[in-house]
Design a protein around this motif. Structure first.
Motif, PDB file in Angstrom:
ATOM      1  N   ILE A  50      46.008  42.531  35.300  1.00 32.41           N
ATOM      2  CA  ILE A  50      45.719  41.400  34.417  1.00 32.41           C
ATOM      3  C   ILE A  50      44.920  40.323  35.150  1.00 32.41           C
ATOM      4  O   ILE A  50      44.053  39.664  34.562  1.00 32.41           O
ATOM      5  CB  ILE A  50      47.019  40.826  33.788  1.00 32.41           C
ATOM      6  N   LYS A  51      45.144  40.169  36.448  1.00 35.57           N
ATOM      7  CA  LYS A  51      44.396  39.173  37.231  1.00 35.57           C
ATOM      8  C   LYS A  51      42.916  39.537  37.316  1.00 35.57           C
ATOM      9  O   LYS A  51      42.062  38.661  37.309  1.00 35.57           O
ATOM     10  CB  LYS A  51      44.999  39.032  38.629  1.00 35.57           C
ATOM     11  N   ASP A  52      42.609  40.833  37.387  1.00 36.15           N
ATOM     12  CA  ASP A  52      41.211  41.268  37.403  1.00 36.15           C
ATOM     13  C   ASP A  52      40.526  40.979  36.068  1.00 36.15           C
ATOM     14  O   ASP A  52      39.351  40.629  36.037  1.00 36.15           O
ATOM     15  CB  ASP A  52      41.103  42.762  37.726  1.00 36.15           C
ATOM     16  N   ILE A  53      41.270  41.103  34.987  1.00 38.24           N
ATOM     17  CA  ILE A  53      40.710  40.799  33.667  1.00 38.24           C
ATOM     18  C   ILE A  53      40.441  39.304  33.565  1.00 38.24           C
ATOM     19  O   ILE A  53      39.399  38.879  33.047  1.00 38.24           O
ATOM     20  CB  ILE A  53      41.647  41.282  32.540  1.00 38.24           C
ATOM     21  N   GLU A  54      41.352  38.494  34.079  1.00 37.56           N
ATOM     22  CA  GLU A  54      41.139  37.041  34.087  1.00 37.56           C
ATOM     23  C   GLU A  54      39.900  36.682  34.910  1.00 37.56           C
ATOM     24  O   GLU A  54      39.107  35.834  34.500  1.00 37.56           O
ATOM     25  CB  GLU A  54      42.375  36.333  34.635  1.00 37.56           C
ATOM     26  N   LYS A  55      39.720  37.327  36.066  1.00 39.53           N
ATOM     27  CA  LYS A  55      38.532  37.085  36.901  1.00 39.53           C
ATOM     28  C   LYS A  55      37.266  37.485  36.159  1.00 39.53           C
ATOM     29  O   LYS A  55      36.253  36.788  36.232  1.00 39.53           O
ATOM     30  CB  LYS A  55      38.631  37.863  38.215  1.00 39.53           C
ATOM     31  N   TYR A  56      37.316  38.612  35.474  1.00 42.07           N
ATOM     32  CA  TYR A  56      36.156  39.066  34.701  1.00 42.07           C
ATOM     33  C   TYR A  56      35.786  38.025  33.640  1.00 42.07           C
ATOM     34  O   TYR A  56      34.612  37.690  33.478  1.00 42.07           O
ATOM     35  CB  TYR A  56      36.454  40.419  34.043  1.00 42.07           C
ATOM     36  N   LEU A  57      36.777  37.500  32.956  1.00 44.01           N
ATOM     37  CA  LEU A  57      36.504  36.480  31.934  1.00 44.01           C
ATOM     38  C   LEU A  57      35.886  35.229  32.547  1.00 44.01           C
ATOM     39  O   LEU A  57      34.997  34.615  31.948  1.00 44.01           O
ATOM     40  CB  LEU A  57      37.788  36.141  31.177  1.00 44.01           C
ATOM     41  N   GLU A  58      36.334  34.859  33.734  1.00 42.52           N
ATOM     42  CA  GLU A  58      35.748  33.706  34.418  1.00 42.52           C
ATOM     43  C   GLU A  58      34.292  33.968  34.787  1.00 42.52           C
ATOM     44  O   GLU A  58      33.441  33.092  34.669  1.00 42.52           O
ATOM     45  CB  GLU A  58      36.544  33.365  35.679  1.00 42.52           C
TER      46      GLU A  58
END
Length: 68
Positions: A50-58
């Motif tokens: 989930i942290k990688d998805i958050e980074k992608y969104l950023e």
């Protein structure tokens, strides 16, 4: 070799990523094939942190432009 996984990290499915990004599962697979998002292979399954998805969104966010 220490992996150093954070116990608070959560691995989610392609379907869950599609729901978060509001795209189809096919769209998620396109992101995978284009090396746009990080993923993990667990046996035959694909999982995402989930942290990688958050980074992608950023990374894909666009700053507003002030035209005044």
């Amino acid at each position: 070799m220490s992996i150093g996984l954070n116990t608070k990290s959560k691995l989610i499915t392609t379907k869950e990523v599609a729901e978060i990004l509001n795209i189809s599962e096919t769209g998620v697979r396109r992101l995978i094939n284009g090396c746009k998002i990080r993923f993990y292979k667990v046996g035959r399954n694909i999982r995402f942190d989930i942290k990688d998805i958050e980074k992608y969104l950023e990374q894909i966010s666009v700053e507003p432009v002030d035209f005044t």
